[in-house]
Structure formats: structure tokens, C-alpha cells
Design a protein around this motif. Structure first.
Motif, short mmCIF file in Angstrom:
data_model
loop_
_atom_site.label_atom_id
_atom_site.label_comp_id
_atom_site.label_asym_id
_atom_site.label_seq_id
_atom_site.Cartn_x
_atom_site.Cartn_y
_atom_site.Cartn_z
N THR A 33 -1.86 -26.83 -6.58
CA THR A 33 -2.79 -25.89 -5.96
C THR A 33 -2.08 -24.56 -5.74
OG1 THR A 33 -3.93 -27.69 -4.81
CG2 THR A 33 -4.30 -25.46 -3.98
N ALA A 34 -2.75 -23.49 -6.10
CA ALA A 34 -2.23 -22.14 -5.88
C ALA A 34 -3.25 -21.35 -5.08
CB ALA A 34 -1.95 -21.44 -7.21
N TRP A 35 -2.76 -20.32 -4.37
CA TRP A 35 -3.64 -19.52 -3.52
C TRP A 35 -3.46 -18.03 -3.82
CZ3 TRP A 35 -0.48 -23.40 -1.50
CH2 TRP A 35 -1.15 -24.57 -1.07
N GLY A 36 -4.56 -17.34 -3.89
CA GLY A 36 -4.54 -15.90 -4.07
C GLY A 36 -5.70 -15.28 -3.31
N CYS A 37 -6.19 -14.16 -3.79
CA CYS A 37 -7.30 -13.48 -3.14
C CYS A 37 -8.05 -12.66 -4.17
CB CYS A 37 -6.81 -12.59 -1.99
SG CYS A 37 -5.67 -11.30 -2.54
N ASP A 38 -9.19 -12.13 -3.74
CA ASP A 38 -9.93 -11.28 -4.66
C ASP A 38 -9.28 -9.90 -4.77
OD1 ASP A 38 -10.60 -10.61 -2.05
OD2 ASP A 38 -12.73 -10.31 -2.46
N LEU A 39 -9.68 -9.15 -5.79
CA LEU A 39 -9.14 -7.81 -6.03
C LEU A 39 -10.24 -6.81 -5.75
CD1 LEU A 39 -6.88 -5.97 -7.08
CD2 LEU A 39 -7.73 -6.39 -9.40
N THR A 40 -10.00 -5.95 -4.75
CA THR A 40 -11.05 -5.04 -4.29
C THR A 40 -10.64 -3.59 -4.47
OG1 THR A 40 -10.24 -4.78 -2.01
CG2 THR A 40 -11.52 -6.77 -2.49
N TYR A 41 -11.62 -2.70 -4.25
CA TYR A 41 -11.34 -1.26 -4.30
C TYR A 41 -10.26 -0.89 -3.29
CZ TYR A 41 -16.18 -1.68 -5.99
OH TYR A 41 -17.32 -2.06 -6.65
N ASP A 42 -10.27 -1.56 -2.14
CA ASP A 42 -9.35 -1.19 -1.05
C ASP A 42 -7.90 -1.47 -1.39
OD1 ASP A 42 -11.30 -0.17 0.57
OD2 ASP A 42 -11.62 -2.03 1.68
N TYR A 43 -7.63 -2.40 -2.32
CA TYR A 43 -6.24 -2.66 -2.70
C TYR A 43 -5.61 -1.39 -3.26
CZ TYR A 43 -2.03 -4.33 -4.89
OH TYR A 43 -0.72 -4.47 -5.24
N VAL A 44 -6.35 -0.70 -4.13
CA VAL A 44 -5.84 0.53 -4.72
C VAL A 44 -5.70 1.61 -3.66
CG1 VAL A 44 -6.26 2.34 -6.40
CG2 VAL A 44 -6.76 -0.02 -6.99
N LYS A 45 -6.67 1.72 -2.78
CA LYS A 45 -6.62 2.75 -1.74
C LYS A 45 -5.39 2.55 -0.83
CE LYS A 45 -11.66 3.33 -1.40
NZ LYS A 45 -12.85 3.15 -0.54
N ILE A 46 -5.13 1.30 -0.46
CA ILE A 46 -4.00 1.01 0.43
C ILE A 46 -2.67 1.37 -0.23
CG2 ILE A 46 -2.70 -0.86 1.52
CD1 ILE A 46 -5.46 -2.22 2.00
N ASN A 47 -2.54 1.04 -1.52
CA ASN A 47 -1.25 1.19 -2.20
C ASN A 47 -1.06 2.55 -2.86
OD1 ASN A 47 0.43 -1.41 -2.13
ND2 ASN A 47 -1.67 -2.11 -2.41
N ALA A 48 -2.13 3.31 -2.96
CA ALA A 48 -2.00 4.65 -3.57
C ALA A 48 -1.19 5.59 -2.70
CB ALA A 48 -3.37 5.22 -3.85
N ASP A 49 -1.26 5.40 -1.37
CA ASP A 49 -0.55 6.33 -0.48
C ASP A 49 0.27 5.60 0.57
OD1 ASP A 49 -2.53 5.30 1.09
OD2 ASP A 49 -3.41 7.22 1.68
N TYR A 50 0.74 4.39 0.25
CA TYR A 50 1.48 3.57 1.23
C TYR A 50 2.73 4.29 1.73
CZ TYR A 50 4.21 -0.27 3.18
OH TYR A 50 4.96 -1.05 4.01
N ARG A 51 3.47 4.94 0.83
CA ARG A 51 4.73 5.57 1.21
C ARG A 51 4.51 6.80 2.08
NH1 ARG A 51 8.76 9.08 -1.06
NH2 ARG A 51 7.24 9.78 -2.60
N SER A 52 3.44 7.54 1.82
CA SER A 52 3.20 8.78 2.55
C SER A 52 2.23 8.59 3.71
CB SER A 52 2.64 9.84 1.60
OG SER A 52 1.49 9.37 0.92
#
Length: 407
Positions: free
Chosen positions: A388-407
Motif C-alpha cells: 500500500t502506498a499513499w499520496g494526494c491529489d495534484l491541485t492548482y494550489d501546489y504550484v502557487k505554494i511552490n512558485a514563491d516558497y523562498r521569497s
């Protein structure tokens, strides 16, 4: 085994606290401290990324060679990764500050960091935070919960678990907390997990139990396919439960392993379900496999498929993406023998039989896939092994969160 409330302060002799050191965040707690009243046998597993953060190198040295540990200092906001000799020196300085504040040896202090890669720690704030925390350690559930909140980065909620189990006629408690939401693809993400227990057990068996269990828990989750520089799982056992020390793989050891597996599975699923931007925990079961290894490869290939993850977000029973991900996994199987089901608390529905779509209701499939926990079960009809493996769905918010994580 009895599931109880709590986290790292659930087991006897463990206390914790947190503080707002202002390392990166200006409006929240960002440092935590776990402390055992007596020395602990300690086991650890770490990232397989060649680029290892300074705390990983520090902790591995201690879990491999130090006779015992007694405290863990954790900071959120800066990962202390790719920071060279200076970063490793900062681990020693953090441990030294904790050593002086708690009156314990420097080589009994573990450290952990999570956050932005490439920045140096503000040691004035780290040291001040350690001093403050050493004076306010507490053993309540609330103290442990506050520590779990303080180690979050992009996590949306703290992650804790605790159980009690009778071993050797004594009540043994295991509690844990973890953080992880993005850069999650452990091969022991950014994933940190801290488990405390009052069991008496040899260091060798403690390490073996953890190393084996990680394979079926933390190593079976993925949010985005990125293996972090900082992945760390630490397991501390202080022996205060008073059971006869476990020195062989007897029934007591097996009972401990079952309880440890519950904690690690629970924490792993909390990480996967809280993936950055996620709206659903996505579980993939591969059954009827010829070997465990085959089932592991197939199930992990599905949960890491971006197209499948996007379909789960859209509540779309696009089963072809699942079969496709299995097909390029590298594991051999006959696609014309695969049965596939979707399941959630809304029901269970068979989608394909022997590799061919059934006349199922798209409306019913969408209803099942609209829950916050969704499972896909693939029966490949080759044997009795499963994974059994576990993950999650891929949403628009994933890109939004990681596009500006450093800044």
C-alpha cells in the motif's frame, strides 16, 4: 493496543515545548524542544539524497556512535542544507547551547531543521530560543501539541499519534509527531518525524525495528516526487515503562513492532493527506502480486503519476492513467488480468475487469472520488503479495505554494 490522545509527551519521562524565535516566521512559534528525563537508546533513519543537510550528518553521527541521546532541538523556516562547514558548526553550537541549558552532554543532543535550502541559521536567535525552551518544558498533551505546531512549514495542521500496549506485563507508550507537506518522496521529504517511547529495548533491536518499518510507512508516501535533503526519523526509548529489556526477537519485540507500525503508518498518512495544496489522501493498494517488491513498485508508480493525481483532484475515474502508470513502473505483469476498484466511505466500485472497462456509473465513480480519502485497489492476480502506498491529489494550489516558497 489502545489508541490514545497525545504525541511526543505521551510516553513516561518525555517533555516538550516550543518558542517563537523569529527565524523566518514573524507571527508564529518556530522552534521546538523534546527532552527525556533520563538518557535514551536512539535509532534514526535519514534521507538517501546525496545532498544531505547538516542536521542529518550531525544526527547520523550521534545515532551511529553516541551511547545515548536525551534531547532534540528543532527549527522551522531554514533547512540548514547546502551550508557547508559553517552549517555543520551551527549544529554543534546548537547542541552546545542545549547541553549547557539542560546540563547534559553535547553528544546527547540531536538537532533537526526544515525550511528554505541554502540559508545560514541566525545563531543568535537559535541560541536564545534554546535558552527559553529549556526553562519551560512541560509533559502535558498541550505541550506536545504546541511542539508539533511549531515544526510546521507549509503544513496546514500538526501531525501527532500515540498508543499504549502491554509488553512484559507493563504498559508501554509510544507517541510521535511529524511534519511534512511538500518535497515529499522519502527513500529513507521535507519530512521530519520524532517518536518517543518508554520501552526498555536494546539499541540494536530499536534500530532494526525502525529501519524495517520505514520501508512500509514513510517510504511508501509521495506528494511530489522530490526527495528532501533533510528527511529524518528519530526514535528515542528511555526504558521508564519498566518492562524487562527486550534483547531478542521474542513476542514482546513483535508487539512493539506492531505498535510502532501503527504510529508510523498514522503519521505517514497524515503527511500524504496534507500534501501541499491537496484536497484528498490518495491510497493505492496493489494486491495479488507475485512479490512484495513488485507490489511496492507498482503502487508507488501510481501515487507519483501527475496525471493520476490530477484526475483524483478532478474526481475523474480516468482508470487508463492508473494502468499506464503501472505499465511504465518497470514491474512485469499482465495488463489483461488486472481488476481495478475505487473505494471511499461513499462506497466501492469495480472499474475494470481483466484490463477492460466495465459498464460502471460515472456518476457513482465521481461520488466515490469526491471524498477526502480515496483508494484505488489493483488486483494483478499473480500471487498473494501486496503493498500500500499513499499520496494526494495534484491541485492548482501546489504550484502557487511552490512558485514563491523562498521569497
Amino acid at each position: 493496543m489502545k489508541i490514545i490522545d497525545g504525541g511526543v509527551t505521551a510516553a513516561k519521562g518525555f517533555v516538550a515545548t516550543c518558542t517563537a524565535a523569529g527565524i523566518k516566521y514573524k507571527d508564529r512559534k518556530d522552534m521546538a524542544l523534546i527532552y527525556s528525563e533520563v538518557p535514551c537508546k536512539t535509532a534514526g533513519t535519514y534521507t538517501t539524497n546525496i545532498v544531505k543537510a547538516a542536521p542529518v550528518l550531525w544526527d547520523k553521527e550521534l545515532t551511529d556512535h553516541s551511547p545515548y541521546t536525551q534531547a532534540v532541538v528543532i527549527n522551522a523556516g531554514i533547512a540548514n542544507a547546502c551550508t557547508g562547514k559553517e552549517g555543520f558548526q551551527y549544529c554543534e553550537e546548537t547542541a552546545t547551547e542545549a547541553s549547557e541549558s539542560l546540563n547534559i552532554p553535547v553528544n546527547s543532543v540531536l538537532v533537526a531543521s526544515t525550511g528554505v535550502i541554502g540559508k545560514q541559521l541566525p545563531m543568535d536567535k537559535i541560541k536564545a530560543g534554546v535558552k527559553v525552551m529549556a526553562q519551560k518544558l512541560g509533559q502535558t498533551i498541550e505541550d506536545g501539541h504546541a511542539a508539533a505546531k511549531a515544526i510546521m512549514t507549509t503544513d496546514t495542521l500538526p501531525k501527532e499519534a500515540a498508543v499504549e500496549v502491554i509488553i512484559g506485563g507493563r504498559c508501554v507508550t509510544i507517541g510521535g509527531m511529524c511534519k511534512g507537506s511538500g518535497m515529499i518522496h522519502p527513500n529513507m521529504c521535507t519530512m521530519l518525524s520524532f517518536i518517543t517511547t518508554d520501552i526498555a529495548i536494546s539499541k540494536e533491536l530499536l534500530q532494526e525495528a525502525l529501519s524495517e518499518d520505514v520501508k512500509d510507512t514513510y517510504n511508501m508516501i509521495s506528494v511530489d516526487g522530490d526527495t528532501s535533503t533533510n528527511d529524518t526519523v528519530l526514535l528515542m526509548a528511555n526504558g521508564l515503562a519498566g518492562n524487562a529489556e527486550i534483547t531478542s526477537k521474542n513476542e514482546d519485540y513483535n508487539q512493539f513492532k506492531k505498535a510502532l507500525n501503527y504510529i508510523n503508518t498514522c503519521l505517514s498518512k497524515k503527511i500524504a493527506g496534507d500534501g501541499e495544496g491537496a484536497t484528498a489522501l490518495f491510497e493505492v493498494q496493489v494486491i495479488g502480486a507475485e512479490s512484495k517488491e513488485q507490489a511496492v513498485v507498482l503502487s508507488k508508480s501510481v501515487i507519483t503519476s501527475s496525471l493520476t493525481k490530477a484526475a483524483i483532484f478532478g474526481h475523474d475515474a480516468n482508470w487508463g492513467r492508473i494502468l499506464c502508470a503501472m505499465g511504465y513502473s518497470g514491474a512485469q505483469f499482465d495488463p489483461e488480468k488486472v481488476d481495478l476498484y475505487f473505494e471511499s466511505k461513499a462506497g466501492k466500485l469495480q472499474i475494470i475487469e481483466n484490463g477492460v472497462a466495465l459498464n460502471y456509473s460515472e456518476e457513482e465513480a465521481t461520488k466515490i472520488l469526491s471524498e477526502t480519502e480515496v483508494s484505488a485497489i489493483a488486483d494483478i492476480k499473480m500471487g498473494d503479495a501486496k503493498a500500500t502506498a499513499w499520496g494526494c491529489d495534484l491541485t492548482y494550489d501546489y504550484v502557487k505554494i511552490n512558485a514563491d516558497y523562498r521569497s
